[in-house]
Motif scaffolding. Sequence first.
Motif: not given
Length: 391
Positions: A109-135
Motif C-alpha cells: 500500500l505504501m508503494l501504491q500510494m507513493k509510486l503508483p505503477g512501479t514494479t518494485i515488489p512489496a517484499e523488497a520493502v517488507s524484508r528490509t533488515r532490522t536489528w531488533a528481535h521480537s520476543g
Amino acid sequence: MIRIRRTAAAAALALVLPLPVVAAGQAMAAPMSAPFIAASSNPNLHADLPSPTGPHAVGREILHFVDEHRRDPWVPSAGPRQLMVSLYYPARPGTGGPAPYMTTEAARLMLQMKLPGTTIPAEAVSRTRTWAHSGARPEHGRFPLVLLSPGFTMPRTELTSLAEDLASRGYVVALVDHTYENSGTTFPDGRTLTCAICDKPPAGGSGVVAESRAKDISFVIDELTGRRHPRRWYAQMIDAGRIGMAGHSLGGAAAVPTMATDKRVRAGVNLDGTMDAPVPAAGLGGRPFMLVGHDMGGVVDPTWASAWAKLDGWKRWLTVSGSNHGSFTDVPILAEKLGIPEPPGTTISAHRSVQITRAYVGAFFDLHLRGIREPVLDGPSAAFPEVEVRR
C-alpha cells in the motif's frame, strides 16, 4: 492546510518527500513521476538499516491499544480509537527472533500510494533488515520513554532506524501509527486499514490532525506507564518521570500540542515539520525543545520563526545542509536500495543522514532525560560540519 517544509525542486519525488505543500482543501500532491519509477522486480531485493550505535541489544513488541473513551476522529463508524505501536526496548543479547520491518500488505500500500505503477515488489520493502528481535527478554532496570510519531501519509516504520538506535542507547521507544492517517496500518486480525483523510484533509488542516495526535500520544503514555495496567512487563521498564517525544513532519509538529496538554512529556523534537499547531503564547513551561530541519536556501518557515520566539526553555534550531525532508527517516535508505534518486540538491548520503539524525536526537534526550552533558548541541562540531546550530 496540510503541508511540510520542503523545496519546490523536489515536488515530484513523493516517496522521498511524503507530503508536499497543498492548498487548503486540495488532495495530497501528485505521486512520483514516471522517469523516477524503479523497474526492478528482483524478489530478493531488500534494504539493510544501519546497525544501532548503543551498547544494548534491541527487543521489539507490537502492541494493539484500544481507547474505549474516544471515538475514532476520522472514521466515527469504526468505533473506539485503535492504535498500533511498535515498542522497542533494551534487551538481553541472544534472545528473541528477527523482527520484520513491516507487513507485506502495508509495504504494498505504501508503494501504491507513493509510486503508483512501479514494479518494485512489496517484499523488497517488507524484508528490509532490522536489528531488533521480537520476543526478546528485556534488560533489568528502568529506562526513559521516548514516543515517536511519523509523517502524515507515512507508516510508523519510517522511523525504525531512529527507534532501534535510541533503544540501543538505553531508552524504551514507542513508535506510534496514527490510524487512517497513513498508507496502511496492519492490525492483529490481519486487516490493513488505509488512509481516510489523505485525499480530503479535515477542516482545520494539519493543526487539527496534530491535536488529534496529541490525544493519541497521551493515551499511549497511559497504556505504557501502568495507569490502567500496572502489571504489564513494559510498565516495569519505564521511568514515567522521564518521558520525551520526537516526530517527523506532521509527527514532529504534533510534539507541541502534546507537550502543551500533557505535562508528563518533558522534552520534544520536531524533525522538519511545519508547525500549524502553534506553541502557546505562554510557552511550554520552560521544557526543552529542538527543531531540526533541512536547508531551505535561506527561506525561513514562518511557523518555525513564530515557534522559536515562544519557546521559553532550553532550545536549539538545527539546519542540516545537503539534506531534504525525508533525510530524517528511513526513506533515503530504502530509496537508495530501490534505485530511487534523492531530490535535487541533496548532497548527504542515506547513511550519513541516519547518522546525523541519530546523533543529535540521541544527544538531545541524553541531555534532557538522563542528565548527560552533550557538547555537540552547543555549537559547530567537527564531526558534523553539515549541521548549523542556532541557540
